[in-house]
Design an enzyme around this catalytic site. Structure first.
Site, PDB file in Angstrom:
ATOM      1  N   ASP A 276       0.860  -1.174   0.000  1.00 17.83           N
ATOM      2  CA  ASP A 276       0.000   0.000   0.000  1.00 17.83           C
ATOM      3  C   ASP A 276       0.904   1.235   0.000  1.00 17.83           C
ATOM      4  O   ASP A 276       2.107   1.159   0.190  1.00 17.83           O
ATOM      5  CB  ASP A 276      -0.968  -0.010   1.199  1.00 17.83           C
ATOM      6  CG  ASP A 276      -2.171   0.906   0.958  1.00 17.83           C
ATOM      7  OD1 ASP A 276      -2.157   1.674  -0.033  1.00 17.83           O
ATOM      8  OD2 ASP A 276      -3.126   0.868   1.750  1.00 17.83           O
TER       9      ASP A 276
HETATM   10  C1  BGC Z   1      -5.113   3.182   0.355  1.00 19.58           C
HETATM   11  C2  BGC Z   1      -5.345   2.133  -0.683  1.00 19.58           C
HETATM   12  C3  BGC Z   1      -5.328   2.763  -2.058  1.00 19.58           C
HETATM   13  C4  BGC Z   1      -3.984   3.430  -2.245  1.00 19.58           C
HETATM   14  C5  BGC Z   1      -3.802   4.053  -3.623  1.00 19.58           C
HETATM   15  C6  BGC Z   1      -3.889   4.051   0.066  1.00 19.58           C
HETATM   16  O1  BGC Z   1      -3.848   5.163   0.893  1.00 19.58           O
HETATM   17  O2  BGC Z   1      -4.987   2.572   1.618  1.00 19.58           O
HETATM   18  O3  BGC Z   1      -6.560   1.490  -0.432  1.00 19.58           O
HETATM   19  O4  BGC Z   1      -5.582   1.817  -3.037  1.00 19.58           O
HETATM   20  O5  BGC Z   1      -3.864   4.462  -1.277  1.00 19.58           O
HETATM   21  O6  BGC Z   1      -4.533   5.198  -3.771  1.00 19.58           O
END
Ligand code: BGC
Length: 742
Positions: A276
């Site tokens: 993530d």
């Molecule tokens: C989130 C994810 C998301 C990623 C990309 C993160 O802050 O936890 O769920 O897919 O950002 O935007």
């Protein structure tokens, strides 16, 4: 004490169904390419960049083979940037373009928690397929969905993105979403790669505070939190994202047990793992990695194939390989996993978007599917007979959510456009509803507004009407990532608004539009009916009118428990019984005499102030029809390990209105090698039944579905007695029992 036998779900039994059969052309292609790559190019394939740098600098990095994927890129330059990768880098490896398409691209569907209330895999699959069609048309080839975090805490803002509290429901709907995004073939021009996230346990953040630690023991992890992930991987999910949380001290992006043993060895996953956003470099803040170089070492060895944003691979892997701290085998495997998915997406043959093709975005078909999804996602929680409304009634439209085009779209709808949102107010201006006489007075400008200056105008408006519809809830920004709350009552002066409306003596319909299950017990006395909508998306207003006017009959059921008070959290239906389960005759705080002597004898597990029950249980939801359950029959009251039990019942629509009932199948394993939940969902069906008619519902329950990880942490069915219910929700229903023999 019962005995245990037969390991049913060894990893090998899953392998056959969860992977694309080895395609030798694919493997040859990947191996050929891998042989041509330098170490630097391999590391480049493990790097994902957020599009927040000048275009020239991004292009220079792409030319040098340093970028594998981009996210948050403006779709209008995807072809241009892809051209740089394909035509100007040494090996011409195309980029995979990722984006958070969580519940629709342009045509926005209800938030996932809402879709879960439909208990309808078809609705979820169609929604994901439409999102994929609209997104791929613009060059997006990868979404970061479905989110499969089991969530038992409404304070956690991301409950909005989840498919609720139940692992079976989340598994069924999550795999439907994967099928919808990915279609039959990832290379089709209406398919994109799915990414199951967040692996794992993120929804159990302590106190519901986002990013917080979790403490889930391995057995619970396997019996609850891993289930939807495993099912969605069996359905073919191409990629997986690690989560932000540390579980029992180990941050997810450094957890080799989960990423290598469970995911690869047991589930045989052959797609790729992405971290993530900065979840790798955040291992420094966790106190799990000393510095960025340590981060790269830990995550690469743990099995994170691609790094989102934090760039430690690009900076340090080469050195780590030279020092023998990361092996070439680890790098090659990571790159293989990534190239395999790029190959399956058809990117090597077809990297560009055809910009001359007619768009499908906002097509009538897509809008009507979004409307259908919003209809099936709404839950009728209360109705004293005021609903459905009659077309001749004059209505007062009140409340900040009656016309909140941005907020109705919910969290994670970066691409949704508020000018396309049909709010309830706008729905009344369409041809379908323009015959309805209404007056509009919002009373509050937005959900947090606590200025009551317009309440007298509200009352005057209501007095001139036959019925008041009060639209309350939450703005989109109050749920979703990093938006946890410790108080989940209606915010601002919305409860006061409801009271003011009720004081007029007119019937009140409370329509909630929110991102989480709010604590609405205090508001219920001021509403004659309550229709609950988790942010319902582009077509939500029309769907709500369809339901309020009886053009559609509500059918949604709650995918999460609604608590009375925030202090009851966590409260969920599939809990263990405890040694002192709460009885019906509990003594509440008001019943305690003064100076009562201390006693614990005979006491049970409940709260003195809010009792033992939630406000609404998992699986609950009303309809304009009423249903009666009878004639529960089992094919046999005794079954062996390889058998399938057939359970049937008659469901009668005892009303004058045609309706759809979501019939649920629950079981309870009475004695186990570990304490077992008091109920577990094992099946559900949506059954449409005409007024006055009956239908037989049939569930086939393979005994293997009763397997769980018991005392010895092996997955088995344990012989013994079971209760089984066919039920309208997790509390009621008709019951039978059976015995599993060795
Ligand atoms: C989130 C994810 C998301 C990623 C990309 C993160 O802050 O936890 O769920 O897919 O950002 O935007």
């Amino acid at each position: 004490m019962k005995t245990k036998f037969l390991i049913l779900f060894c990893a090998t039994s899953i392998i056959t169904s969860c992977t694309t059969p080895t395609d030798s052309k694919e493997e040859h292609f990947v191996e050929d390419l891998l042989r041509k790559m330098t170490l630097a190019e391999k590391i480049g394939q493990m790097n994902q960049l957020n599009f927040d740098q000048p275009l020239d600098s991004v292009k220079a990095q792409i030319r040098r083979g340093e970028i594998s994927s981009m996210l948050n890129i403006d779709p209008t330059i995807i072809n241009e940037i892809q051209k740089t990768a394909v035509e100007e880098s040494r090996l011409g490896i195309p980029l995979i373009i990722g984006r958070d398409i969580i519940h629709g691209y342009k045509t926005v569907f209800p938030i996932p928690l809402g879709q879960a209330a439909s208990f309808n895999p078809e609705i979820v699959e169609t929604g994901a397929h439409i999102a994929a069609t609209e997104a791929r048309e613009q060059g997006i080839t990868w979404t970061f969905a479905p989110m499969l975090d089991i969530s038992r805490d409404a304070r956690w803002g991301r409950i909005a993105e989840s498919l609720g509290e139940d692992p079976y429901l989340a598994g069924e709907l999550g795999s439907a979403m994967v099928r919808g995004f990915q279609g039959d073939n990832l290379s089709d021009n209406n398919a994109i790669a799915a990414c199951v996230k967040h692996f794992v346990g993120y929804g159990a953040a302590e106190g519901g505070r986002d990013y917080n630690s979790t403490n889930i023991p391995e057995r619970l992890l396997r019996n609850v939190y891993l289930i939807p992930f495993q099912k969605s991987i069996e359905a073919g999910a191409a990629t997986l994202m690690t989560s932000f949380n540390d579980n029992d001290g180990i941050p997810a992006s450094g957890n080799d047990f989960l990423l290598r043993k469970v995911l690869r060895d047991e589930w045989n996953f052959d797609g790729f793992v992405v971290s993530d956003w900065c979840s790798m470099s955040e291992m420094i803040a966790h106190g799990y990695a000393a510095d960025r170089k340590d981060v790269a070492r830990i995550s690469a060895n743990a099995g994170v194939d691609m790094e989102m944003v934090s760039q430690t691979y690009i900076d340090y892997i080469e050195g780590l390989v030279a020092e023998n701290k990361v092996s070439m085998q680890v790098i090659d495997d990571a790159v293989r996993n990534i190239l395999r998915i790029k190959y399956r997406l058809g990117l090597f043959d077809n990297p560009y978007i055809d910009t001359t093709k007619a768009t499908t975005i906002y097509s009538d078909k897509h809008l009507q599917a979004a409307r259908r999804a919003a209809v099936e996602s709404a839950i009728l929680l209360k109705n004293n007979g005021i609903l459905p409304l009659k077309p001749e009634q004059t209505i007062a439209i009140i409340g900040p959510m009656a016309h909140a085009p941005h907020d109705q779209l919910g969290t994670w709808s970066f691409d949704g456009e508020k000018n396309r949102t049909v709010t309830p107010l706008r729905a009344l201006q369409t041809d379908e509803y323009k015959h309805i006489k209404y007056r509009y007075e919002a009373g509050l400008d937005y959900s947090r507004d606590s200025d009551i200056k317009n309440f007298s105008k509200v009352k005057a408006t209501v007095k001139q009407s036959d019925v008041a519809l009060v639209f309350v809830g939450e703005e989109a920004i109050l749920s979703g990532e990093a938006h946890s709350l410790s108080n989940i009552n209606l915010i601002g002066a919305q409860s006061e608004l409801l009271k003011a409306v009720k004081s007029t003596g007119k019937p009140v319909v409370m329509v909630v539009i929110a991102g989480r299950p709010l604590t609405i017990e205090r508001d219920l006395p001021y509403a004659d009916a309550v229709l609950y909508n988790f942010h319902p998306g582009t077509m939500g207003g029309l769907a709500i009118m369809d339901l309020l006017y009886g053009k559609e009959n509500p059918s949604g059921k709650l995918p999460v428990t609604f608590v009375r008070e925030v202090g009851q959290i966590p409260m969920y239906y599939n809990h263990n019984n405890t040694g002192r389960p709460a009885q019906d005759w509990i003594t509440l705080i008001k019943d305690i005499p003064l100076e009562a002597p201390q006693t614990s004898l005979g006491n049970t597990s409940f709260y003195l102030d809010s009792g033992k029950d939630p406000l609404f249980v998992f699986g609950y939801g009303l309809s304009y029809s009423t249903f009666e359950y009878s004639d529960f029959r089992l094919s046999s009251h005794e079954a062996g390990i390889n058998d399938t039990i057939t359970a049937t019942a008659t469901i009668k629509n005892t009303s004058n209105t045609d309706g759809t009932e979501i019939v649920q199948l629950y079981v309870r394993d009475l004695v186990g090698s570990i304490a077992r939940p008091i109920k577990e969902l094992k099946g559900f069906q949506r059954i449409s039944i005409k007024a006055g008619e009956s239908k037989t519902v049939t569930f086939k329950l393979p005994v293997s579905e009763l397997a769980f990880y018991g005392k010895d942490l092996l997955k088995k069915v344990e012989a013994g007695e079971f209760d089984i219910w066919i039920a309208p929700n997790s509390k009621e229903g008709i019951k039978e029992s059976f015995v599993i023999t060795e």
